[in-house]
Motif scaffolding. Structure first.
Motif, mmCIF file in Angstrom:
data_model
loop_
_atom_site.group_PDB
_atom_site.id
_atom_site.type_symbol
_atom_site.label_atom_id
_atom_site.label_comp_id
_atom_site.label_asym_id
_atom_site.label_seq_id
_atom_site.Cartn_x
_atom_site.Cartn_y
_atom_site.Cartn_z
ATOM 1 N N THR A 1 4.525 -9.342 -10.590
ATOM 2 C CA THR A 1 4.554 -8.479 -9.480
ATOM 3 C C THR A 1 2.912 -8.192 -9.181
ATOM 4 O O THR A 1 2.042 -8.627 -10.213
ATOM 5 C CB THR A 1 5.217 -7.119 -9.849
ATOM 6 N N GLU A 2 2.743 -7.498 -8.148
ATOM 7 C CA GLU A 2 1.349 -7.143 -7.718
ATOM 8 C C GLU A 2 1.491 -5.914 -6.789
ATOM 9 O O GLU A 2 2.436 -5.795 -6.264
ATOM 10 C CB GLU A 2 0.833 -8.143 -6.719
ATOM 11 N N GLN A 3 0.678 -4.970 -6.812
ATOM 12 C CA GLN A 3 0.621 -3.635 -6.183
ATOM 13 C C GLN A 3 -0.566 -3.574 -5.450
ATOM 14 O O GLN A 3 -1.839 -3.864 -5.753
ATOM 15 C CB GLN A 3 1.044 -2.473 -6.765
ATOM 16 N N HIS A 4 -0.567 -2.801 -4.253
ATOM 17 C CA HIS A 4 -1.733 -2.312 -3.445
ATOM 18 C C HIS A 4 -1.441 -1.044 -3.274
ATOM 19 O O HIS A 4 -0.351 -0.286 -3.104
ATOM 20 C CB HIS A 4 -1.946 -3.116 -2.257
ATOM 21 N N LEU A 5 -2.766 -0.030 -2.725
ATOM 22 C CA LEU A 5 -2.746 1.223 -2.617
ATOM 23 C C LEU A 5 -3.165 1.472 -1.295
ATOM 24 O O LEU A 5 -4.180 0.799 -0.731
ATOM 25 C CB LEU A 5 -3.448 2.133 -3.523
ATOM 26 N N LEU A 6 -2.483 2.273 -0.300
ATOM 27 C CA LEU A 6 -3.108 2.601 1.089
ATOM 28 C C LEU A 6 -3.299 4.342 0.770
ATOM 29 O O LEU A 6 -2.118 4.882 0.657
ATOM 30 C CB LEU A 6 -1.924 2.293 2.066
ATOM 31 N N ASP A 7 -4.284 4.603 1.281
ATOM 32 C CA ASP A 7 -4.696 6.198 1.122
ATOM 33 C C ASP A 7 -3.919 6.825 2.565
ATOM 34 O O ASP A 7 -4.193 6.492 3.546
ATOM 35 C CB ASP A 7 -6.154 6.333 1.400
ATOM 36 N N LEU A 8 -2.949 7.662 2.162
ATOM 37 C CA LEU A 8 -2.069 8.367 3.235
ATOM 38 C C LEU A 8 -3.175 9.368 3.972
ATOM 39 O O LEU A 8 -2.524 9.728 5.078
ATOM 40 C CB LEU A 8 -1.050 8.964 2.596
ATOM 41 N N ASP B 1 -6.468 4.699 9.096
ATOM 42 C CA ASP B 1 -6.709 3.203 9.243
ATOM 43 C C ASP B 1 -7.035 2.769 8.044
ATOM 44 O O ASP B 1 -8.043 1.809 7.902
ATOM 45 C CB ASP B 1 -8.125 3.145 10.264
ATOM 46 N N ALA B 2 -6.423 3.070 6.745
ATOM 47 C CA ALA B 2 -6.572 2.602 5.571
ATOM 48 C C ALA B 2 -6.206 1.034 5.512
ATOM 49 O O ALA B 2 -5.381 0.793 6.090
ATOM 50 C CB ALA B 2 -5.874 3.482 4.523
ATOM 51 N N VAL B 3 -6.771 0.519 4.678
ATOM 52 C CA VAL B 3 -6.780 -0.824 4.424
ATOM 53 C C VAL B 3 -6.286 -1.041 2.868
ATOM 54 O O VAL B 3 -6.540 -0.110 2.251
ATOM 55 C CB VAL B 3 -7.861 -1.669 4.396
ATOM 56 N N PRO B 4 -5.067 -2.010 2.584
ATOM 57 C CA PRO B 4 -4.660 -1.925 1.373
ATOM 58 C C PRO B 4 -5.744 -2.189 0.217
ATOM 59 O O PRO B 4 -6.625 -3.101 0.487
ATOM 60 C CB PRO B 4 -3.499 -3.102 1.442
ATOM 61 N N ARG B 5 -5.679 -1.520 -1.011
ATOM 62 C CA ARG B 5 -6.721 -1.659 -2.149
ATOM 63 C C ARG B 5 -5.907 -2.309 -3.346
ATOM 64 O O ARG B 5 -4.830 -1.687 -3.685
ATOM 65 C CB ARG B 5 -6.993 -0.489 -2.372
#
Length: 701
Positions: A264-271, A275-279
């Motif tokens: 698995t792999e996860q990214h975070l988007l600041d809500l 215009d957030a980009v995945p981190r």
């Protein structure tokens, strides 16, 4: 025989599918598939519009349906009785426990006689429910209807909702105003069904499903704009990976979670950032699984990294979340599998399972002290229900056992007190004291001990004469909970013993239990199920030829395998949406689930060893000239998971090859998919067919 010619039938006999030889040479082996023609060449279009099914295939499936209906006609009165019994155990005006969020508490309810939920809310402290979505009204517009998901906006003014009207799991998303009940112009097609709202309630994220039914792209939709201009924020390039999204514990992030059955792999988007980009949290590494929750500037990571086969919990700074910065919070304990976590501002709750029994462990994050929520029954089910609020000390969980109907509790993690919020009501009456639930351990071929959960009436006599339904699944690490089912009482009250075999391939005894039943160890799953049947016979619960096997989807593959390998144990087998054509499906990389499932079964296209091993057990490919028990296979025409042609091909080959036994029956729902008919009462018709078949095979119809 060319396309358009009909399969022949016998006078008053079963349909006989035409044989159209379709040999394939793979890894030096010729694999013959006489019934490949039952797979419609335009199957993707059929998922969206079942009327496009090729005429000769439709003719054959409908002939099979007529034959099954005729064969089961003597049980029609029994089926009606079963439906009435099962419906009598359903509280028709049922409702969920309201879940608080800010000024409101959100819930679902059913009206008397209603098939589908109503979605709504009340004031937080109670009051009349305001209904925003009426499933019964929405369902009138189509033959099939199923909610995909609903999620209210942070400002509580809107609700994003989705529905599937084909059974093919393509969900259309819409947005509705709470105050007026009117939908906005926004209509998003071909989605996975769920959304994560941005903080300002002007946009949300969703997953789009491609033409091969794979969720690979995450889009941002701004209210009031057409889907064509939605912004692609993430695209998974590996078609063997599936992608879904969820809101993090604190509500700060949209988590983009991707993976297959190994990695698995996860990214975070600041809500808070439109215009957030995945981190990226931590880059994918083969065999490493992790999931993440957040609390302030700290991440809580559930992972098998570092050899933690049954998982551990680590902490990492939000600023530097990659693996070198992970530090231990809850260490790995072999045999104690951590299934999942719920994170709150001051507490961490984790659901664990050891030796097929679950418990919840509460950790005070300020002091590090822990305590356990557990129950005393021999077999039971326990689940954390989740919620909308982060700043709370209340954990909601659901408990049931094979004798005890579901109970919903709110648990004060600080005060260590529980409040019963709802107990499942059985209107026609249910006294748990009339039933017994217990467990035995069945020794398998290699000495592994397989837990078997058992339900029977208290007046049951253990003399080997009783019929027994043995249920199993055994794939993907999915455990089979020993939970309550009102429906199965219709069998138990007629003298059946009901048993669940917690076989390898599931994670009932930890993640290693799963690993010992996948890929090159898959046949352990089938041997465990047969061992469970033999142990039940030895223990006096039943006898050979008095067992009915039951499984669905990958559990349907189990049914096909044990029919080939241990058919003498069974009077009958019910295989719902059965994954029985394993080899051909794993060789077809265009099918929705094939590339993501190569880590589960192996890739027979490039791996000769995987090819030969799958060929050795694939139920369809191992049908032989022998006697078979009675078999009922049930499929769905618009099923994207286990396609309709798998059970159709299997029954055709069985009927052409077996030397005796049976009958073998095929029932295809021509207007539904993997989950069968939509609507809580319509589904009972299919359960009644399966149960009537089971009762008939043991002479109790």
């Amino acid at each position: 025989m060319s396309r358009g010619q009909e399969s022949k039938g016998q006078e008053n006999g079963p349909p006989i599918a035409a044989r159209r030889p379709s040999p394939r040479l793979l890894h030096g082996v010729t694999v013959q598939d006489d019934y490949a023609w039952l797979k419609d060449e335009k199957w993707q279009e059929v998922l969206r519009d079942p009327s496009l099914l090729a005429p000769d295939i439709r003719t054959y499936l409908e002939a099979e349906n007529r034959f099954t209906e005729t064969h089961l006609a003597p049980t029609e009165a029994l089926q009606k009785t079963l439906v009435a019994e099962m419906r009598g155990r359903i509280k028709e005006d049922d409702s969920g426990v309201p879940t608080p969020d800010g000024p409101f508490a959100y819930l679902w309810k059913f009206r008397e006689g209603g098939q589908h939920e109503q979605i709504g809310r009340t004031p937080r402290d109670g009051g009349e429910m305001q209904t925003v979505l009426d499933g019964d009204a929405l369902a009138r517009e189509s033959d099939y209807f199923k909610f995909g998901g609903t999620r209210h906006s942070p400002d509580h003014r809107l609700v994003a909702w989705s529905a599937d009207v084909r059974g093919s799991e393509y969900f259309t998303l819409r947005v509705r105003r709470w105050e007026t009940g009117e939908d906005l112009p926004d209509i998003l097609e071909q989605t996975g069904g769920g959304v994560v709202w941005g903080r300002d309630s002007t946009f949300f994220y969703y997953v789009q499903v491609d033409d091969n039914h794979r969720p690979l792209k995450v889009f941002r939709h701004r209210l009031g704009t057409p889907q064509a201009v939605d912004v692609l924020v993430y695209e998974e390039k590996d078609v063997g990976w599936f992608t879904h999204i969820e809101k993090s514990s604190s509500g700060r992030f949209c988590v983009i979670a991707g993976g297959d059955h190994d990695t698995t792999e996860q990214h975070l988007l600041d809500l808070a950032q439109p215009d957030a980009v995945p981190r990226l949290v931590a880059p994918r590494e083969k065999g490493i699984r992790y999931s993440v929750e957040d609390r302030g500037e700290e991440l809580f990571i559930l992972t098998n990294e570092g050899g933690a086969i049954d998982f551990r919990i680590a902490l990492a700074p939000l600023a530097t979340p990659d693996r070198p910065h992970w530090r231990e919070l809850v260490p790995h304990r072999p045999g104690v599998y951590i299934l999942g976590i719920e994170l709150f501002a001051g507490h961490l709750a984790r659901l664990e399972r050891s030796n097929a029994l679950p418990s919840i462990v509460i950790r005070d994050l300020a002091t590090g002290t822990e305590h356990v929520i557990a129950f005393d029954e021999a077999a039971y089910s326990l689940d954390m229900a989740g919620g909308f609020e982060f700043e709370t000390t209340t954990l909601r969980f659901v408990y049931s056992s094979m004798t005890t109907p579901a109970e919903v509790y709110d648990y004060d993690m600080a005060g260590r007190t529980r409040t019963l919020r709802k107990r499942q009501q059985i209107p026609s009456g249910h006294d748990p004291a009339n039933y017994v639930t217990t467990r035995i351990l069945a020794p398998s071929h290699d000495g592994a001990e397989v837990p078997v959960s058992i339900l029977h009436r208290r007046d049951f006599k253990k003399d080997g004469s009783a019929p027994l339904l043995l249920y199993g699944y055994g794939s993907y690490g999915m455990a089979m909970p020993a939970s309550f089912s009102a429906n199965r009482l219709s069998l138990v009250d007629r003298g059946f013993v009901y048993a669940i075999a917690h076989i390898r391939g599931g994670s009932d005894k930890g993640w290693s239990w799963y690993l010992d039943g996948k890929r090159e160890k898959k046949t352990n799953t089938f041997d465990d199920f047969a061992a469970a049947g033999r142990a039940l016979i030895t223990s006096g619960y039943t006898s050979a030829g008095r067992i009915v096997g039951h499984g669905g989807s990958a559990g349907g593959m189990l049914m096909g395998a044990v029919a080939n390998r241990a058919g003498d144990l069974f009077a009958g087998i019910v295989a719902e949406v059965p994954f029985v054509d394993v080899l051909n499906t794993m060789l077809d990389d265009k099918l929705p689930l094939t590339p993501p499932e190569w880590p589960e079964w192996g890739n027979p296209i490039i791996d000769e060893a995987a090819f030969r091993y799958i060929l050795s057990y694939s139920p369809y490919d191992n049908v032989a000239a022998r006697d078979y028990p009675a078999i009922l296979a049930m499929g769905g025409l618009t099923d994207p998971r286990v396609t309709y042609w798998e059970p159709a091909k299997w029954i055709a080959r069985l009927r052409a090859t077996m030397t005796g036994g049976g009958p073998v029956l095929l029932r295809t729902n021509m207007g539904a998919g993997h989950g069968g008919s939509s609507g809580r009462f319509n589904r009972l018709d299919e359960v009644a067919i399966a149960y009537a078949f089971a009762l008939r095979t043991v002479g109790l119809a």
